[in-house]
Design an enzyme around this catalytic site. Structure first.
Site, PDB file in Angstrom:
ATOM      1  N   LYS A 219      42.340  32.966  43.121  1.00 35.10           N
ATOM      2  CA  LYS A 219      41.953  33.410  44.460  1.00 35.10           C
ATOM      3  C   LYS A 219      40.474  33.801  44.444  1.00 35.10           C
ATOM      4  CE  LYS A 219      41.627  37.244  46.761  1.00 35.10           C
ATOM      5  NZ  LYS A 219      40.527  36.916  47.672  1.00 35.10           N
TER       6      LYS A 219
ATOM      7  N   CYS B 290      27.391  42.990  38.232  1.00 36.85           N
ATOM      8  CA  CYS B 290      28.165  44.121  37.712  1.00 36.85           C
ATOM      9  C   CYS B 290      27.422  44.854  36.600  1.00 36.85           C
ATOM     10  CB  CYS B 290      29.505  43.624  37.208  1.00 36.85           C
ATOM     11  SG  CYS B 290      29.317  42.222  36.134  1.00 36.85           S
TER      12      CYS B 290
ATOM     13  N   GLU C 223      27.674  52.963  41.624  1.00 40.60           N
ATOM     14  CA  GLU C 223      27.195  51.587  41.701  1.00 40.60           C
ATOM     15  C   GLU C 223      26.761  51.262  43.141  1.00 40.60           C
ATOM     16  OE1 GLU C 223      30.211  48.577  41.056  1.00 40.60           O
ATOM     17  OE2 GLU C 223      28.796  47.524  39.765  1.00 40.60           O
TER      18      GLU C 223
HETATM   19  P1  NAD Z   1      36.528  43.793  45.342  1.00 41.27           P
HETATM   20  O1  NAD Z   1      37.202  44.543  44.265  1.00 41.27           O
HETATM   21  O2  NAD Z   1      36.596  44.330  46.709  1.00 41.27           O
HETATM   22  O3  NAD Z   1      37.057  42.289  45.432  1.00 41.27           O
HETATM   23  C1  NAD Z   1      37.202  41.472  44.307  1.00 41.27           C
HETATM   24  C2  NAD Z   1      38.336  40.499  44.552  1.00 41.27           C
HETATM   25  O4  NAD Z   1      39.542  41.233  44.666  1.00 41.27           O
HETATM   26  C3  NAD Z   1      38.209  39.682  45.846  1.00 41.27           C
HETATM   27  O5  NAD Z   1      38.672  38.381  45.608  1.00 41.27           O
HETATM   28  C4  NAD Z   1      39.127  40.418  46.789  1.00 41.27           C
HETATM   29  O6  NAD Z   1      39.632  39.600  47.809  1.00 41.27           O
HETATM   30  C5  NAD Z   1      40.227  40.851  45.861  1.00 41.27           C
HETATM   31  N1  NAD Z   1      41.025  41.983  46.326  1.00 41.27           N
HETATM   32  C6  NAD Z   1      40.674  42.958  47.204  1.00 41.27           C
HETATM   33  N2  NAD Z   1      41.713  43.802  47.407  1.00 41.27           N
HETATM   34  C7  NAD Z   1      42.746  43.361  46.646  1.00 41.27           C
HETATM   35  C8  NAD Z   1      44.070  43.815  46.416  1.00 41.27           C
HETATM   36  N3  NAD Z   1      44.570  44.893  47.014  1.00 41.27           N
HETATM   37  N4  NAD Z   1      44.850  43.127  45.551  1.00 41.27           N
HETATM   38  C9  NAD Z   1      44.367  42.039  44.915  1.00 41.27           C
HETATM   39  N5  NAD Z   1      43.126  41.545  45.108  1.00 41.27           N
HETATM   40  C10 NAD Z   1      42.306  42.206  45.954  1.00 41.27           C
HETATM   41  O7  NAD Z   1      35.060  43.667  44.810  1.00 41.27           O
HETATM   42  P2  NAD Z   1      33.895  42.843  45.453  1.00 41.27           P
HETATM   43  O8  NAD Z   1      33.332  43.676  46.535  1.00 41.27           O
HETATM   44  O9  NAD Z   1      34.335  41.467  45.786  1.00 41.27           O
HETATM   45  O10 NAD Z   1      32.891  42.707  44.198  1.00 41.27           O
HETATM   46  C11 NAD Z   1      32.027  43.727  43.853  1.00 41.27           C
HETATM   47  C12 NAD Z   1      32.541  44.528  42.679  1.00 41.27           C
HETATM   48  O11 NAD Z   1      32.923  43.690  41.591  1.00 41.27           O
HETATM   49  C13 NAD Z   1      31.503  45.435  42.112  1.00 41.27           C
HETATM   50  O12 NAD Z   1      32.026  46.723  41.945  1.00 41.27           O
HETATM   51  C14 NAD Z   1      31.127  44.829  40.772  1.00 41.27           C
HETATM   52  O13 NAD Z   1      30.676  45.705  39.806  1.00 41.27           O
HETATM   53  C15 NAD Z   1      32.355  44.156  40.370  1.00 41.27           C
HETATM   54  N6  NAD Z   1      32.056  43.009  39.498  1.00 41.27           N
HETATM   55  C16 NAD Z   1      32.268  43.128  38.158  1.00 41.27           C
HETATM   56  C17 NAD Z   1      31.980  42.079  37.295  1.00 41.27           C
HETATM   57  C18 NAD Z   1      32.224  42.181  35.810  1.00 41.27           C
HETATM   58  O14 NAD Z   1      32.080  41.214  35.103  1.00 41.27           O
HETATM   59  N7  NAD Z   1      32.593  43.324  35.296  1.00 41.27           N
HETATM   60  C19 NAD Z   1      31.484  40.888  37.817  1.00 41.27           C
HETATM   61  C20 NAD Z   1      31.284  40.795  39.183  1.00 41.27           C
HETATM   62  C21 NAD Z   1      31.582  41.868  40.014  1.00 41.27           C
END
Ligand code: NAD
Length: 493
Positions: free
Chosen positions: A179, A288, A387
């Site tokens: 997804k 991230c 962050e």
């Molecule tokens: P997010 O957690 O809101 O979303 C990430 C994914 O999770 C999306 O596909 C979203 O649709 C899905 N999601 C949202 N709610 C969900 C639920 N209840 N159940 C299952 N899936 C769900 O984060 P974002 O805003 O898309 O990305 C930013 C964040 O991601 C930042 O905090 C960043 O640090 C982190 N990030 C970490 C890395 C890493 O390698 N550690 C890499 C990229 C981003």
């Protein structure tokens, strides 16, 4: 342009069962790019059943690693053949500058090649003898695919983050439901087209687009999924872990960070500035592991701030497709508003705004923000600890190595950390004291498919990339044989 209003399930393009869709917008001018299929729990159920059948009865997990590797190489070639087109799509979906998108797509292809190699090597390393203290038995450890994997990825590196999960899962012999983030779903659907062209068997890779609250949550909760791999925010990671606990699914989490960079005064200041900028302005700071907290030894502090401001003001901001642009728009209004709020909060908290902090005056449309540098950021402030996920760097001075290490480690996160000094012994010492999963010396952020990637503390669980990434999708089975000719003789004497 291709259509994006269908999912890829069981080797077919299918429409959502409830006919849902959502819009994908270009963050540079807020124009509509595509209408994307929006899934529901019913669509996820169909995808999981397809993956389950492909895993339980299909050829994929039964192929040799070399055979699976050949498919992965074809996918890598397919990505490379369309690198410019895919990079353009990511610029339109995410806003990043085109050269950065080209780099990401190149790395995405490289990730499939890397795991093709590991799939081949797995054939020879699948079974390993285990020496037992009791010589009446012989034993071996065997590595087998974990089963059906559910992968949920964010919007900052859309295709690359997908490859970090899809490539090792396929190499291991797993079947997968992916997804993508709703903000950036297009290249994931292109990945399905490329995999389809490569002849990947039906059900091995399934892509369901849609909101996290419906599609993501349904993948997380589905009893047919054996393993969850998630990259995203800490709150969603926590929710996924809680859902996974319900039926003891294996979970890996790659979450947020507030990664420190400790710069000693003997460093080459020009190089320090280059790495700070690469660490926080690359991909608009939507990274991230971004270098978002910088600690500078006091004697170099003011000169570094002055040069950093000078270079930061030169950054060309604009549409990622324009030549020479180094900073594109933030991904969407939510991210833009959140970053502006963080900047206001920093000012309220008494941080000194060195440069940036506003919307660029020459751009009236799109989610653009100036690259922003804060100095004298209080250690207990929100902006120092949380962050922001935007082009905002927070800087503080320090006086001793001890103080710098303590301050760097004083965080609930532990993803990246970096140190710079001409004294390599000092760098090596500090590197070992950081409580973080990825440590850079005399640089910050370069990422390699071969090396482990992941965080300490609330930055996550497990490691992606390298051999560790493959290990996420493998179970270990013990096979032990009784070799002795003597009866066991416990009950039957
Ligand atoms: P997010 O957690 O809101 O979303 C990430 C994914 O999770 C999306 O596909 C979203 O649709 C899905 N999601 C949202 N709610 C969900 C639920 N209840 N159940 C299952 N899936 C769900 O984060 P974002 O805003 O898309 O990305 C930013 C964040 O991601 C930042 O905090 C960043 O640090 C982190 N990030 C970490 C890395 C890493 O390698 N550690 C890499 C990229 C981003």
């Amino acid at each position: 342009m291709n259509r994006y209003d269908q999912f890829y399930i069981n080797g077919q393009w299918v429409s959502p069962l409830n006919g849902g869709s959502f819009n994908s917008y270009d963050p540079s001018d807020e124009s509509l790019i595509a209408t994307v299929a929006s899934g529901s729990a019913e669509d996820v159920d169909v995808a999981v059943k397809a993956a389950r059948a492909a895993f339980d009865e299909g050829p994929w997990p039964r192929l040799s690693g070399a055979e699976r590797g050949a498919f992965l190489r074809k996918i890598a070639d397919g990505i490379r053949a369309r690198q410019e087109e895919l990079a353009t799509l990511e610029v339109r979906d995410n806003g990043k500058p085109f050269p950065e998108a080209m780099w990401d797509i190149g790395d995405t292809a490289g990730c499939f090649d890397f795991y093709a190699n590991l799939a081949e090597e797995l054939d020879a390393q699948r079974e390993k003898p285990v020496a037992l203290a009791d010589d009446r038995f012989s034993s071996l450890a065997r590595r087998e695919p974990i089963g059906v994997a559910g992968a949920i990825v964010p919007w900052n590196f859309p295709m690359l983050m997908a490859s970090w999960k899809v490539a090792p899962a396929l190499a291991a012999g797993c079947c997968i439901i992916l997804k993508p983030a709703e903000q950036t779903s297009l290249t994931a659907l292109e990945l399905a087209r490329i995999a389809d062209e490569a002849g990947l068997p039906a059900g091995v890779l399934n892509i369901v687009t849609g909101p996290g609250s419906s599609v993501g949550a349904a993948i997380t909760a589905h009893p047919g999924v054996d393993k969850l791999a998630f990259t995203g925010s800490v709150p969603v990671g926590s929710r996924i872990m809680q859902a996974a606990a319900q039926d003891i699914k294996n979970v890996t989490l790659e979450l947020g960070g507030k990664s420190p960079f400790v710069i000693f005064a003997d460093s080459d200041i020009e190089q320090a500035i280059e790495w700070i900028m690469f660490g926080i302005f690359w991909n608009k700071g939507e990274v991230c592991s971004a270098t978002s907290r910088v600690l500078v030894e006091r004697s170099a502090y003011e000169p570094l701030l002055a040069r950093l401001a000078e270079e930061t003001r030169k950054i060309r901001i604009g549409n990622g497709m324009e030549e020479g642009v180094l900073l594109g728009p933030l991904v969407n209004k939510n991210q833009y508003d959140g970053t502006l709020r963080a900047i206001s909060r920093g000012l309220e908290e008494g941080a000194r705004l060195v440069c940036g902090g506003e919307r660029p005056a020459h751009l009236d449309k799109g989610f653009y923000l100036q690259p922003t540098v804060f100095a004298d950021v209080p250690e207990d402030s929100w902006i120092w600890n949380e962050e922001i996920f935007g082009p905002v760097v927070c800087i503080r001075p320090f006086d001793t190595e001890e103080e710098a290490v303590k301050s760097a480690n004083n965080s609930r996160f532990g993803l990246g950390a970096a140190v710079m000094s001409k004294d390599l012994e000092r760098c090596e010492r500090v590197a070992r004291r950081f409580r973080a999963g990825i440590v850079w010396i005399n640089c910050s952020q370069p990422t390699f498919t071969e090396a482990p990637w992941g965080g300490y503390k609330q930055s996550g669980i497990g490691r992606e990339l390298g051999e560790w990434g493959l290990g996420n999708y493998l179970e270990t089975k013990q096979i032990t044989r009784y070799d002795s000719q003597q009866p066991w003789g416990w009950y039957i004497k």
